[in-house]
Design an enzyme around this catalytic site. Structure first.
Site, PDB file in Angstrom:
ATOM      1  CE  LYS A   1      66.085   7.563  -0.658  1.00 60.46           C
ATOM      2  NZ  LYS A   1      65.865   8.801   0.194  1.00 60.46           N
TER       3      LYS A   1
ATOM      4  CB  SER B   1      62.081   9.373   0.602  1.00 58.37           C
ATOM      5  OG  SER B   1      63.423   9.684   0.616  1.00 58.37           O
TER       6      SER B   1
ATOM      7  CB  SER C   1      64.696  10.758   3.710  1.00 59.16           C
ATOM      8  OG  SER C   1      63.624  11.381   3.081  1.00 59.16           O
TER       9      SER C   1
END
Lengths: 94, 591
Positions: B140, B218, B242
């Site tokens: 990420k 996210s 997330s």
């Protein structure tokens, strides 16, 4: 003598405030911090953010969250603030 | 139907089925065959008991190049270790898929092809014995990666190149993993993946032509990269769902560990008290492998210190681990079911009410989802999938326990108490807020709201966290070992572990199957219980084995609400204007 902590209870905040009062609060608070919303467009749905939507969000936030948190009453001898509760539970496990 | 059944894939790969499907029994051997895991000594490491004969396997079959990306993380690690697959061919296979499909999926915002291939050549040359030697991962884009741009999809960090690795990524790298690239995410880890101005980027791998199907956020790109076989596994962060939300949205197994279990050092913060790094993986065994490496104390993050020793996650997912018997207490694992989990949803009004355009969705309650008929059908399918999941676990020996909510659950898990986190993000980014609020793009509103919550309420909210945790421990975990959850926020608020995993499929507006996810929570630092039960569940079911078809094999359904992402067929191109996330849509899509 220590008092037995009373269980939390919920009461209701009923203070009504106007948009104008909230706007003054928001602008004053942001000015004290040096945060300037005027760089945003005043009202532009196509912009990522605009003053109208940010202020609307802030007013709704202020009408709901602080009062709801304040309404949840604790006994003064109740729990201390803990920002890492899971870790505290492990640290106190012995 | 546009879907790959991985069980059929494995049946085709006879040699692989015979030799390379890493069982948990062999995973312990993998993990201990090479260098010790980075970090501290693990207490009670049952993995160390992996017998040498567990490593004596039939001659390995070589998967075809097109099949390399179908391997789970554990399978790939084992084939690499045994020399049946080379790191270069594995990395090339993933880069080929990224090159072919990522223009459509947009899972990555940076791909480091040259560096990845160089690292793979080194891995093949040195034949390292670390557990993940040569395995390609997606990371990420809020994890620091030395020398590689780390933007968090924000204006603030658009040119930021860190000079060190986040601790958890460093541990994966030291375990031999290879960085394929950085994944798309919601700006500063809010909402689903988008540009800083809110333009949607990442597709759900199960509906690559449909922008109305959220990839979950996210950690959107991390989920899409794994689901679309563009990485073996990935990392995410969770402040408000997330990891578990995108895992549920894309048929993955994602675990959000307890606060402190994985170091946050070198990860761009959204909050101090609720950010949790963890893996998004193809199954519970892969999640255990990733977490085993990522977890552990880190002197650079005091939140990770003084905690119980890291359990043996790999041992917990072994087939012979007795997963549905509680390892310490004995007896059946007790799964608590909170009220509402199996309630039949009410049909929506006909026609479903239009959303009110003036509703500020950061309002006095959790944002409402427009309950269309399609959403209702999905709710019905979700309840049915939950019933099946619990019945399966009960048949396997788990005890299902009906519970009441803890005393103050409704009040203390409300949207308002969830907002107690907001001043933390505002403080972290105060200098940027003072410099120019336009840097926050589409996600500015909660940063401003965080500046408006007085300290007294923050302190009171922090007292409430302890009340909530005590009630959860005393009223829930006194009666069960794992508990069902329907939203991630309550356990995110108090730092408890969660696991998201697939429990079924439903065909919705896209005309294609879409995963339905389940979620369990556990006591502090009981990730091994979560992993053990879900690994056992996955040995009895095949939801986690299903893979989405490639975009070229799917056709956009006619008449779906959001419109197709592009034409049918094999084109890897995509619309350049796929739409924008609502400024006030943060809570629905996770952070």
């Amino acid at each position: 003598m220590a008092r037995r902590p009373a269980p939390p209870r919920s009461v209701t905040s009923s203070q009504e405030v106007t948009d104008e009062q909230l706007d003054a609060y928001i602008h004053t608070r942001l000015a004290l911090l040096g945060v300037d919303l005027s760089v945003l467009p005043a009202d532009d749905e196509d912009a990522p953010a605009d003053q109208r939507r940010i202020m609307a969000s802030a007013r709704r936030f202020l009408r709901s969250t602080p009062g709801a948190i304040a309404d949840f009453e604790f006994d003064p001898m109740g729990p201390a603030p803990v920002i890492y509760p899971a870790e505290v539970s492990a640290w106190n496990r012995g | 139907m546009g879907e790959v059944n991985r069980r059929r894939f494995l049946e085709r790969m006879t040699a692989l089925t015979a030799t390379a499907v890493a069982t948990p029994a062999t995973l312990g051997a993998i993990a201990n065959a090479g260098s010790r895991f980075p970090g501290e000594t693990r207490a009670g490491s049952r993995a160390a008991a992996g017998r040498p004969d567990e490593l004596k396997l039939p001659p390995a079959g070589r998967p075809q190049p097109a099949e390399l990306t179908e391997l789970t993380l554990a399978e790939a690690a084992r084939l690499l270790r045994d020399g049946d697959v080379g790191a270069v061919e594995l990395v090339e296979a993933y880069l080929a898929r990224i090159g072919r499909w990522d223009a459509r999926y947009q899972a990555f915002n940076t791909v480091v092809s040259r560096d990845a291939l160089e690292a793979a050549r080194t891995a093949d040359r040195t034949r390292g014995r670390a557990p993940l030697t040569g395995v390609p991962l997606a990371i990420k884009d809020n994890y620091f990666t030395a020398g590689v741009r780390t933007t968090a999809n924000s204006f603030i960090f658009e040119d930021f190149v860190p000079d060190f690795d986040a601790t958890s990524w460093a541990r994966l790298r030291d375990a031999g993993a290879i960085l394929l690239g950085k994944t798309q995410m919601g700006p500063l880890a809010t909402t689903a993946a988008s540009t800083p101005t809110g333009e949607r980027t990442t597709a759900n791998a199960w509906a690559p032509h449909h922008d109305d199907v959220s990839p979950g956020g996210s950690s959107s790109g991390s989920a899409t990269a794994v689901a679309a076989r563009m990485a073996a596994s990935s990392t995410g962060t969770q402040t408000g769902g997330s990891i578990t939300n995108p895992s549920n949205a894309q048929g993955l197994t994602g675990i959000k560990p307890t606060m402190g279990r994985v170091s946050l050092h070198g990860i761009l913060p959204l909050t101090y008290t609720r950010d949790h790094p963890g893996p998004l993986a193809r199954d519970a065994v892969d999640a255990a492998l990733m977490l085993q490496i990522m977890a552990g104390p880190d002197p650079a993050d005091p939140r990770s210190l003084g905690l119980p020793p890291v359990p043996d996650y790999l041992g917990a997912v072994r087939e012979d681990a007795g997963a549905l018997t509680h390892p310490e207490r004995g007896g059946a694992v007790r799964i608590g079911v909170l009220p509402g989990f199996l309630d039949e949803p009410e049909p929506p009004e006909d026609p479903a009410p239009d959303p009110d355009p003036d509703i500020d969705r950061i309002g006095s309650s959790f944002p409402r989802r427009e309950r269309t008929q399609a959403a209702y059908r999905r709710e019905v399918a979700t309840v049915e999938a939950r019933r099946r999941m619990l019945a399966t676990l009960e048949e396997m020996g788990a005890e299902i326990v009906a519970l009441d909510f803890p005393t103050h659950w409704e009040a203390l898990t409300s949207f308002n108490f969830n907002n107690v986190r907001l001043p933390e993000r505002s403080e972290i980014f105060l200098e940027h807020l003072r410099d120019d609020v336009r840097k926050f793009g589409v996600s500015l509103a909660p940063w401003i709201n965080g500046l408006l919550l007085p300290a007294a309420e923050y302190v009171r909210g922090s007292r409430a966290r302890l009340v909530l945790l005590r009630e959860v421990l005393d009223e829930v975990f006194a009666r069960c070992d794992l508990v069902t959850q329907t939203a991630p926020f309550p356990f995110d608020m108090v730092g408890l572990p969660l696991i998201g995993f697939p429990i079924g499929f439903e065909t919705g507006s896209t005309g294609y199957p879409r995963p339905i996810g389940g979620m369990f929570g556990a006591e502090p630092y009981a990730e091994h219980h979560l992993l053990a039960v879900i690994a056992a569940y996955q040995r009895a079911t095949d939801w986690h084995l299903r893979r989405p078809a490639d975009p070229g094999e799917l056709r956009p359904a006619e008449g779906n609400g959001g419109g197709p992402r592009g034409g049918a067929g094999g084109s890897a191109g995509r619309d350049r204007s796929p739409g924008r996330y609502d400024l006030f849509d943060v809570m629905e899509r996770g952070e």
